[in-house]
Design a protein around this motif. Structure first.
Motif, PDB file in Angstrom:
ATOM      1  N   UNK A 161       0.783  -1.224  -0.045  1.00  0.00           N
ATOM      2  CA  UNK A 161      -0.123  -0.119   0.153  1.00  0.00           C
ATOM      3  C   UNK A 161       0.908   1.063  -0.250  1.00  0.00           C
ATOM      4  N   UNK A 162       2.031   1.281   0.664  1.00  0.00           N
ATOM      5  CA  UNK A 162       2.859   2.271   0.752  1.00  0.00           C
ATOM      6  C   UNK A 162       3.656   2.631  -0.501  1.00  0.00           C
ATOM      7  N   UNK A 163       3.928   1.556  -1.313  1.00  0.00           N
ATOM      8  CA  UNK A 163       4.600   1.594  -2.541  1.00  0.00           C
ATOM      9  C   UNK A 163       3.360   2.260  -3.591  1.00  0.00           C
ATOM     10  N   UNK A 164       2.188   1.801  -3.358  1.00  0.00           N
ATOM     11  CA  UNK A 164       1.345   2.261  -4.452  1.00  0.00           C
ATOM     12  C   UNK A 164       0.726   3.407  -4.006  1.00  0.00           C
ATOM     13  N   UNK A 165       0.246   3.807  -3.060  1.00  0.00           N
ATOM     14  CA  UNK A 165      -0.486   5.105  -2.600  1.00  0.00           C
ATOM     15  C   UNK A 165       0.218   5.945  -1.903  1.00  0.00           C
ATOM     16  N   UNK A 166       1.478   5.864  -1.638  1.00  0.00           N
ATOM     17  CA  UNK A 166       2.495   6.679  -0.926  1.00  0.00           C
ATOM     18  C   UNK A 166       2.539   6.513   0.588  1.00  0.00           C
ATOM     19  N   UNK A 167       3.581   6.973   1.169  1.00  0.00           N
ATOM     20  CA  UNK A 167       3.950   6.615   2.519  1.00  0.00           C
ATOM     21  C   UNK A 167       2.993   7.499   3.548  1.00  0.00           C
ATOM     22  N   UNK A 168       2.859   8.780   3.062  1.00  0.00           N
ATOM     23  CA  UNK A 168       1.985   9.576   4.097  1.00  0.00           C
ATOM     24  C   UNK A 168       0.474   8.947   4.333  1.00  0.00           C
ATOM     25  N   UNK A 169      -0.420   8.625   3.207  1.00  0.00           N
ATOM     26  CA  UNK A 169      -1.671   8.113   3.701  1.00  0.00           C
ATOM     27  C   UNK A 169      -1.573   6.868   4.525  1.00  0.00           C
ATOM     28  N   UNK A 170      -0.581   5.898   4.288  1.00  0.00           N
ATOM     29  CA  UNK A 170      -0.534   4.815   5.263  1.00  0.00           C
ATOM     30  C   UNK A 170      -0.244   5.265   6.482  1.00  0.00           C
ATOM     31  N   UNK A 171       0.675   6.223   6.859  1.00  0.00           N
ATOM     32  CA  UNK A 171       0.991   6.588   7.997  1.00  0.00           C
ATOM     33  C   UNK A 171      -0.290   7.377   8.808  1.00  0.00           C
ATOM     34  N   UNK A 172      -0.861   8.142   7.948  1.00  0.00           N
ATOM     35  CA  UNK A 172      -1.959   8.713   8.671  1.00  0.00           C
ATOM     36  C   UNK A 172      -3.140   7.682   9.166  1.00  0.00           C
ATOM     37  N   UNK A 173      -3.338   6.813   8.170  1.00  0.00           N
ATOM     38  CA  UNK A 173      -4.336   5.499   8.460  1.00  0.00           C
ATOM     39  C   UNK A 173      -3.965   4.764   9.558  1.00  0.00           C
ATOM     40  N   UNK A 174      -2.577   4.544   9.688  1.00  0.00           N
ATOM     41  CA  UNK A 174      -2.104   3.764  10.795  1.00  0.00           C
ATOM     42  C   UNK A 174      -2.454   4.456  12.278  1.00  0.00           C
ATOM     43  N   UNK A 175      -2.086   5.719  12.348  1.00  0.00           N
ATOM     44  CA  UNK A 175      -2.467   6.449  13.536  1.00  0.00           C
ATOM     45  C   UNK A 175      -3.734   6.436  13.897  1.00  0.00           C
ATOM     46  N   UNK A 176      -4.742   6.726  13.066  1.00  0.00           N
ATOM     47  CA  UNK A 176      -6.158   6.488  13.424  1.00  0.00           C
ATOM     48  C   UNK A 176      -6.417   5.106  14.040  1.00  0.00           C
ATOM     49  N   UNK A 177      -5.806   3.964  13.243  1.00  0.00           N
ATOM     50  CA  UNK A 177      -6.283   2.716  13.929  1.00  0.00           C
ATOM     51  C   UNK A 177      -5.779   2.424  15.317  1.00  0.00           C
ATOM     52  N   UNK A 178      -4.501   3.066  15.447  1.00  0.00           N
ATOM     53  CA  UNK A 178      -3.764   2.972  16.796  1.00  0.00           C
ATOM     54  C   UNK A 178      -4.639   3.582  17.841  1.00  0.00           C
ATOM     55  N   UNK A 179      -4.975   5.041  17.507  1.00  0.00           N
ATOM     56  CA  UNK A 179      -5.714   5.691  18.472  1.00  0.00           C
ATOM     57  C   UNK A 179      -7.028   4.927  18.855  1.00  0.00           C
ATOM     58  N   UNK A 180      -7.685   4.569  18.074  1.00  0.00           N
ATOM     59  CA  UNK A 180      -9.038   3.972  18.110  1.00  0.00           C
ATOM     60  C   UNK A 180      -8.648   2.523  19.093  1.00  0.00           C
ATOM     61  N   UNK A 181      -7.881   1.772  18.556  1.00  0.00           N
ATOM     62  CA  UNK A 181      -7.706   0.257  19.426  1.00  0.00           C
ATOM     63  C   UNK A 181      -7.145   0.776  20.747  1.00  0.00           C
ATOM     64  N   UNK A 182      -6.318   1.863  20.975  1.00  0.00           N
ATOM     65  CA  UNK A 182      -6.017   2.331  22.648  1.00  0.00           C
ATOM     66  C   UNK A 182      -7.254   2.458  23.272  1.00  0.00           C
ATOM     67  N   UNK A 183      -8.100   3.262  22.663  1.00  0.00           N
ATOM     68  CA  UNK A 183      -9.395   3.602  23.484  1.00  0.00           C
ATOM     69  C   UNK A 183     -10.296   2.274  23.568  1.00  0.00           C
ATOM     70  N   UNK A 184     -10.190   1.305  22.587  1.00  0.00           N
ATOM     71  CA  UNK A 184     -10.897  -0.032  23.094  1.00  0.00           C
ATOM     72  C   UNK A 184     -10.210  -0.757  24.049  1.00  0.00           C
ATOM     73  N   UNK A 185      -8.791  -0.620  24.039  1.00  0.00           N
ATOM     74  CA  UNK A 185      -7.960  -1.377  25.177  1.00  0.00           C
ATOM     75  C   UNK A 185      -8.408  -0.722  26.518  1.00  0.00           C
ATOM     76  N   UNK A 186      -8.425   0.560  26.692  1.00  0.00           N
ATOM     77  CA  UNK A 186      -8.882   1.312  27.713  1.00  0.00           C
ATOM     78  C   UNK A 186     -10.195   0.837  28.399  1.00  0.00           C
ATOM     79  N   UNK A 187     -11.138   0.337  27.639  1.00  0.00           N
ATOM     80  CA  UNK A 187     -12.506   0.153  27.823  1.00  0.00           C
ATOM     81  C   UNK A 187     -12.890  -1.461  28.156  1.00  0.00           C
ATOM     82  N   UNK A 188     -11.724  -2.188  28.003  1.00  0.00           N
ATOM     83  CA  UNK A 188     -11.709  -3.885  27.857  1.00  0.00           C
ATOM     84  C   UNK A 188     -12.205  -4.256  29.394  1.00  0.00           C
ATOM     85  N   UNK A 189     -13.166  -5.227  29.179  1.00  0.00           N
ATOM     86  CA  UNK A 189     -13.501  -5.707  30.754  1.00  0.00           C
ATOM     87  C   UNK A 189     -13.148  -6.876  30.800  1.00  0.00           C
ATOM     88  N   UNK A 190     -12.589  -7.413  29.691  1.00  0.00           N
ATOM     89  CA  UNK A 190     -12.204  -9.042  29.874  1.00  0.00           C
ATOM     90  C   UNK A 190     -10.907  -9.034  29.067  1.00  0.00           C
TER      91      UNK A 190
END
Length: 405
Positions: free
Chosen positions: A74-103
């Motif tokens: 994906x980085x080779x086809x669409x560029x490094x920048x959009x892949x970096x931005x998408x990764x940051x969004x996924x990272x932040x949302x999953x951190x919020x999910x980990x914060x709320x995990x009950x199991x």
């Protein structure tokens, strides 16, 4: 289709590029090191075996490596920048999910997702280094980059201890989510595309032949395997240390953090010294030195295994951290060197070896219930064949000082 944007090194200062790349690679060590002091507390709250607590690290590492098989193309086809931005969004949302995990199961799922986010930022960062600095200089830049991110193991556990004591272990994940928000703004504003115009981007996005063209190169295969085994040593250390030092030896969270910080400082110094050594003596001698130190550290660990003191566990770790810095700095750059036109794919496969490979090896070894010292000794001595190969005629060919683009 994405229109490639050429970004030659002269268009951005080296300092700015490295600063932005440091931000991108910080996601991975932050996701591991900040909550290490809280690991026994997490295990206790969820009432699970320590191995499952350690899985929150190995699962993260596994998905971080596996995801790079997709992030690289994906980085080779669409560029490094959009892949970096998408990764940051996924990272932040999953951190919020980990914060709320009950199991524990939900926490593990969140960590698996978080690894995918971190893998995207890592691929973008290392591909951009290769784009911006070329084959030879990128090896030295990677060592500097590793030196910069080694501040995280020194500082993150201190922050994590404070957050855990005052706000509970979940606050570590809320901090990660906040960091992702700040990084998203900085990267969106300052990170310019670095993907070269000549980057191969035709055909299917996920092509086995594309990966095979990298995997069949013996220089890549040899050095990526060394990176995997060296990373396995560090992963075995960070997953074993909280259980051994806090639960078994009875160290306080602050005492654990102090030992961890001392090791991180040594690692920082080693990461900054390694490039200077490579410039003066070459990458092959640097790799020989690093492998020798790691193997010697295994001997120390085995010799000290019956001494139930923190220093007996940490002194071999100090040596292994120095060896790791030398191995990773010289081997990672060499693995990527032949692939100027496929830097994203090559970086992805290197990440697969280094992260997923290490995660699988360490996760499997932990199921054997070996004592921590024996587990670490085994991980360090797995590098012995690599040293022997490097000393052979074939190894000299695979690790030639002359790099062909």
């Amino acid at each position: 289709m994405h229109t490639p944007v050429s970004a030659l090194p002269i268009q951005q200062s080296d300092k700015k590029i490295i600063t932005l790349m440091v931000i991108l690679v910080l996601f991975s060590p932050l996701a591991i090191d900040i909550y290490l002091p809280a690991l026994p507390m997490m295990v206790s709250e969820f009432q699970v075996a320590p191995t499952l607590g350690q899985d929150t690290i190995t699962w993260f590492m596994f998905s971080m490596g596996l995801g790079q098989l997709f992030a690289g193309p994906l980085a080779d086809r669409y560029g490094r920048r959009p892949i970096a931005l998408t990764g940051i969004v996924i990272y932040g949302l999953s951190a919020a999910l980990a914060y709320s995990a009950q199991e524990m199961e939900m926490l593990l799922v969140a960590r698996l997702l978080q690894g995918f986010g971190a893998c995207a930022t890592s691929v973008a960062a290392f591909a951009s280094v290769r784009d911006s600095f070329g084959a030879e200089k990128s090896g030295r830049m990677i060592s500097y980059l590793n030196g910069a991110i080694c501040f995280i193991p020194a500082l993150a556990p201190i922050l994590g201890s404070y957050l855990t004591i005052h706000f509970g272990w979940r606050s570590n994940f809320s901090f990660m989510a906040g960091f992702a928000l700040v990084a998203l703004a900085l990267i969106a504003i300052n990170y310019k595309e670095t993907k070269p115009k000549e980057t191969v981007q035709t055909g299917r996005l996920i092509s086995p032949s594309r990966y095979w063209s990298v995997l069949q190169h013996p220089t890549f295969l040899f050095h990526a395997t060394l990176c995997m085994l060296a990373m396995g040593v560090i992963l075995a250390y960070v997953t074993s240390a909280p259980v051994f030092l806090i639960d078994k030896l009875g160290l306080t969270m602050q005492e654990f953090t102090n030992w961890f910080a001392v090791n991180a400082v040594l690692n920082i110094a080693a990461c900054f010294a390694a490039p200077k050594f490579m410039i003066r003596f070459g990458t092959r001698k640097a790799l020989l030195f690093g492998l020798s130190v790691l193997i010697a550290a295994g001997g120390l660990m085995l010799g000290f295994q019956h001494i139930q003191q923190a220093w007996a566990f940490m002194i071999p770790i100090f040596f292994s951290s120095v060896g790791f810095a030398w191995v990773l700095g010289s081997a990672a750059g060499k693995a990527l060197a032949p692939f100027g036109d496929r830097a994203g794919t090559a970086a992805a496969l290197l990440g697969l070896f280094q992260m997923s490979g290490a995660g699988v090896i360490v996760g499997t070894m932990q199921r054997l219930a070996l004592p921590s010292a024996q587990l670490l000794t085994l991980m360090m001595w797995l590098l012995i064949p690599g040293l022997l190969i490097l000393l052979s005629k074939k190894g000299k060919v695979w690790h030639s000082e002359k790099i062909v683009e």
